[in-house]
Structure formats: structure tokens, C-alpha cells
Design a protein around this motif. Sequence first.
Motif, PDB file in Angstrom:
ATOM      1  N   MET A  81       0.834  -1.211   0.000  1.00 26.96           N
ATOM      2  CA  MET A  81       0.000   0.000   0.000  1.00 26.96           C
ATOM      3  C   MET A  81       0.864   1.255   0.000  1.00 26.96           C
ATOM      4  N   MET A  82       1.960   1.189   0.767  1.00 26.22           N
ATOM      5  CA  MET A  82       2.850   2.350   0.822  1.00 26.22           C
ATOM      6  C   MET A  82       3.451   2.635  -0.553  1.00 26.22           C
ATOM      7  N   VAL A  83       3.851   1.578  -1.216  1.00 22.13           N
ATOM      8  CA  VAL A  83       4.470   1.769  -2.528  1.00 22.13           C
ATOM      9  C   VAL A  83       3.461   2.388  -3.493  1.00 22.13           C
ATOM     10  N   GLY A  85       0.916   4.167  -2.660  1.00 26.54           N
ATOM     11  CA  GLY A  85       0.709   5.547  -2.212  1.00 26.54           C
ATOM     12  C   GLY A  85       1.808   6.459  -2.714  1.00 26.54           C
ATOM     13  N   ALA A  86       3.035   5.995  -2.602  1.00 24.60           N
ATOM     14  CA  ALA A  86       4.155   6.809  -3.064  1.00 24.60           C
ATOM     15  C   ALA A  86       4.049   7.050  -4.559  1.00 24.60           C
ATOM     16  N   ALA A  89       1.481   9.704  -5.383  1.00 25.50           N
ATOM     17  CA  ALA A  89       1.973  11.063  -5.125  1.00 25.50           C
ATOM     18  C   ALA A  89       2.975  11.491  -6.198  1.00 25.50           C
ATOM     19  N   ILE A  90       3.928  10.628  -6.481  1.00 26.28           N
ATOM     20  CA  ILE A  90       5.018  11.029  -7.367  1.00 26.28           C
ATOM     21  C   ILE A  90       4.539  11.164  -8.804  1.00 26.28           C
ATOM     22  N   SER A  92       1.539  11.512 -10.046  1.00 26.91           N
ATOM     23  CA  SER A  92       0.587  12.599 -10.282  1.00 26.91           C
ATOM     24  C   SER A  92       1.306  13.939 -10.211  1.00 26.91           C
ATOM     25  N   LEU A 155      10.637   1.952  -7.719  1.00 28.01           N
ATOM     26  CA  LEU A 155       9.271   1.704  -7.257  1.00 28.01           C
ATOM     27  C   LEU A 155       8.556   0.756  -8.207  1.00 28.01           C
TER      28      LEU A 155
ATOM     29  N   GLY B  93       2.791  16.511  -5.011  1.00 28.99           N
ATOM     30  CA  GLY B  93       1.908  15.365  -5.149  1.00 28.99           C
ATOM     31  C   GLY B  93       1.484  14.821  -3.802  1.00 28.99           C
ATOM     32  N   ASN B 145       3.778   7.624   5.315  1.00 30.99           N
ATOM     33  CA  ASN B 145       4.207   6.684   4.283  1.00 30.99           C
ATOM     34  C   ASN B 145       5.729   6.596   4.298  1.00 30.99           C
ATOM     35  N   LEU B 148       7.727   7.098   1.048  1.00 28.65           N
ATOM     36  CA  LEU B 148       7.911   8.485   0.641  1.00 28.65           C
ATOM     37  C   LEU B 148       8.886   9.203   1.563  1.00 28.65           C
TER      38      LEU B 148
END
Lengths: 255, 255
Positions: A81-83, A85-86, A89-90, A92, A155, B93, B145, B148
Motif C-alpha cells: 500500500m505504501m508503494v 501511495g508513493a 503522489a510522485i 501525479s 518503485l 503530489g 508513508n 515516501l
Amino acid sequence: MQDSPTQTTLQSTIEEAIVSGILSARIRPGTRLSENQLAGLFDVSRTRVREAMMRLESRCIVHVSPRRGWFVVEPSAEEAMMVYGARRAIESGLLRGMRVLSDAGRAAIRDHLAEEKAEMTAGNRQRLTCLMGDFHIRIAELAENPVLTEILRDLTARTILISMLYQSDFHALQSHLGHCRIAEAMEDGNFERAAELSIEHLDEVEMGLDLTRRPDPLSELRNSLSLPPKAFPSPSGGTLIQTDPIYKPFKTKGK
Amino acid sequence: MQDSPTQTTLQSTIEEAIVSGILSARIRPGTRLSENQLAGLFDVSRTRVREAMMRLESRCIVHVSPRRGWFVVEPSAEEAMMVYGARRAIESGLLRGMRVLSDAGRAAIRDHLAEEKAEMTAGNRQRLTCLMGDFHIRIAELAENPVLTEILRDLTARTILISMLYQSDFHALQSHLGHCRIAEAMEDGNFERAAELSIEHLDEVEMGLDLTRRPDPLSELRNSLSLPPKAFPSPSGGTLIQTDPIYKPFKTKGK
DNA sequence: CTGTTCTCTCTTGTATGCAAGACAGCCCGA
DNA sequence: TCGGGCTGTCTTGCATACAAGAGAGAACAG
């Protein structure tokens, strides 16, 4: 003082081989990487193998279990999930920050999507996994920022490991459509829309995972019995590193 | 199979020490890190020092010049721009993806800003550099996270090295105000605005750099003469690793 | 004084050797 | 039949030894 101006992180051969093996889904999560075997394969001493492993470990691609061995990571559900999520963020943030799509970039994306489409009819799952990951690396490359590209490459490698663990069935078509939508928005110059779509896309893919399933607790047994992995056909051969059983049968009391 | 569920990358002591030395601006870019000296300091053999260096190298924090030594990286102007570009993408992001600001998070930010303010009156530049970087790590931590956070920690380390190289004068007040604006938007729950502000803030900081200036081509000479670095007062002492001249005077024909 | 060569000492690069721990299989007792 | 200890063989962990290259300084020729 610096040797090269761009300072692209030069990897060792071993490091490259393993990462590219993962990116192309030839190496499964949990694969044991024996220092001795690698040293033999690459004809170097264990020292250099260990150096490569240390670097891979700091990139969260490989993991050492003390005095048992090195293993390709098997990300936990939480880490998965963290990956994602990262990446949301990145990617986008990257897309939203774009201003223009160069002609070369446009062509690269089109070529890639065409390849995805072609390979989908062929139906080679391993090749598709690789392509679906590559799309995001291509996007990163458009930003012409090697720092970002490198981060996203790692990632993506982790993502591929995650899908090998948790993706029960492979929605290639869904992914492909997601990519097409993102590309379309980019061609329209609507990068904000592309950013939103990339988040949706990653959400979709993450939702397609079965994160409740334990990461194949039987894999070790399965390997020991030389059975093919759960949902994957056994590789046709020519893999660099085979997923050996942890301990090969001993020479029965040799002397 | 995994040892720890969250798999937090455990660093060696040496690695930690060096990164934290950079994050706190105690170690300057271009500092030579001798394997032997580090081995002595940490009372281990060169082997383990080298392992730490390999990991740091793959994080773009350290760099080896063959048979000359290990050096803390001195990012080129081009690389500096890439790092800022990456941070813009990632931090914006991250902020735009946030939904709520927890009470604990709100408190953490407020505490941090208060500390910035307090330290500004004191005017300790080294401490301030450290704090200004920390703000962005705090923000990353809010997203809860670790993936991140780790990425941004490394980028922050590189940013600090960049500012030590290219920041001619230190606009602490400007940075502080930027942070305050971002925090305000976050407290209002307007994360989109916070994202925009973070981009503006990073732009401002990048604009404050003098990227035309070559990264102190005289540093080696300066070190050899034991002169203090250009705009920095010489450290008060107690630094872990002193920026030694590359070659200490030899024992005049000892034997 | 200036430039060149030589030497010597420092550095990292790499292989190797030994120690310590983990596990599979065996043996033995209940 | 089952469980517990023993032993052997594999693994990585870590230190060390030696090789090779880079540079500083000395010696020397012009």
C-alpha cells in the motif's frame, strides 16, 4: 571534481542483471540469491556479489536473512500500500508539473501503447507485466529528470514484485485502457487531467490486488517439491537465476 | 518470511552517522571519507566501511573516485535542478493527496515552525540549514508513508549539500515564511493550495541559488592550507569527521 | 628557476580465509 | 510412532592480505 556532470548512478553488472530480471518478471519475489552461485555465474569473488547485494538492499529490492541467505523481497500488504501511495503522489505530481509533450515524447508513448496492444493479443503474461510497468517508466522519462526516473524505476520494480505476489488475476485490458486514457489527456495537453487519471489508474490496480492473501506461505514447500508457482506457468527456460529450493538435497553422507 | 512487516531499511551505524552529519550540515560536500579513518573511528574493519559506502553511493550521497577515495557528492548545477524538480513533483503530489491533518500532525508542524522562529533569532546558520530541511521531512512524515519519507530524506540530504555549494546568502526568513504559508494552507485543510505553495517555495529557494558558480574549485587547495570554507565559520569542534586535506604531510622520509 | 623523472607512501580494489550460525537428516530413547 | 538432541554441511559475516594505481616530494638535468 565530479567525474561526470550528470552523475548517473553506475550499477554493477550483477545489480543490473537482477533489477532487469525483476522488471521483466523473470525473477520472482522470495527467490534466493546465493552469493556463491552468483559469484560463479558472473565469475567474480563473493566480495563483489556482496557489494551488489548491499546496494540492492538499500534500494529495498533484496533482503538478507542473517546467515540464511539473500532473498528478493516479498513486500508485505502494508508495504504494498505504501508503494502504491508513493507512486500516486510522485506520478501525479510529475504529470501535473509537465508543461509540454514533445514530439519525441508523443511518439514514445504511442509506440509503447501499440506494443502493449500487440502483446495483449499474444497473451504472454510475463511480457505484459513487464510492459505495464514500463509505461510508467516511459512517463517518468518524459519529464527528462533522471532523479525522478531512477526513483520510479525502483518503485516499479517493487510494484512488479507486489503484483507477482498479490495479483490473483491479471486485468491487462483494464491497465491498458488506463494507460490509454492517461496518454490521451497528455496528448490534449491536459496534464492536470492526466494526473488525476494516473491516480485513478493506480487506485484501480491496487484494488485489483488481493492484499488479504498471505504472500504464498507455501512457496518454500512448493519450491522444494519443484512445483511451478501458483498462477504462473513455469518459465520456458533461459532464466538467469532459477528459483532453487533453499537447500538442495545434500550428497547423502558423502564420506 | 519477511522478518519485519514494515521492513524499515536498517542502516549501519556508519551510514546513519554520515547521513545525519549531512542532514545537520556538519559534513560539507566534497569531504573525503577515508575507509581507514572511518574503520578506526567505528572500530570495525574496512570491509564494513566499504559496505556502508556502497549503500551510500547507491543513494547518491557519496561517490568514489577510483583509487583516490570516497567523497561526499558535490552535485553539479544540472543535478541540483533535477533534485529540485523531483522535490517539486513529489512534495506537491504528496500534499495534494492529503485528506486530513491529524491533531498530532498539526502540533508537530506548529512545534517545528516555532523552533524555526526561535533559531532564526539565534542566527546559527548551520542549525537553521538543518531545520529548514527538516520541515520537508516533517511534512513527508505526515503522510505516514515510510516509502515516501525515505525518498524525501535522501533528497533533502542532497538538497542540503546543494545549498552548501551554491547558496551565496541564506534567506532564512524567506524560507521560514514559505513554510508558514504552506502550514497555514494545511491547517485550513486546503491541501491543493498547500501543494501550489510548496512548488512556489521550492522555486524560490532554487532561484536563491547561484548555480553559475562553480562548486568551489579551490576547496581542495583551501583544505590543504587548512583555511576555513568560504562562507562558513569553521566548526566549533566535536565534528565526527574533519575535512582533512587529502594527503596529510608525510613523515619526512621515516624509515 | 623550471621542468622531468623517479620513488615512496598512501589510497582503494579484490580475493581469500576463517568463524559463527542455521538447517536437514540421522540416531536414539521413550 | 513420535520427539529431542547430535552432527555435518551449507550459508553469510567479517577481517585480513596482497595487488595496483594515484599523487606528493625529492633528485636531478637543463
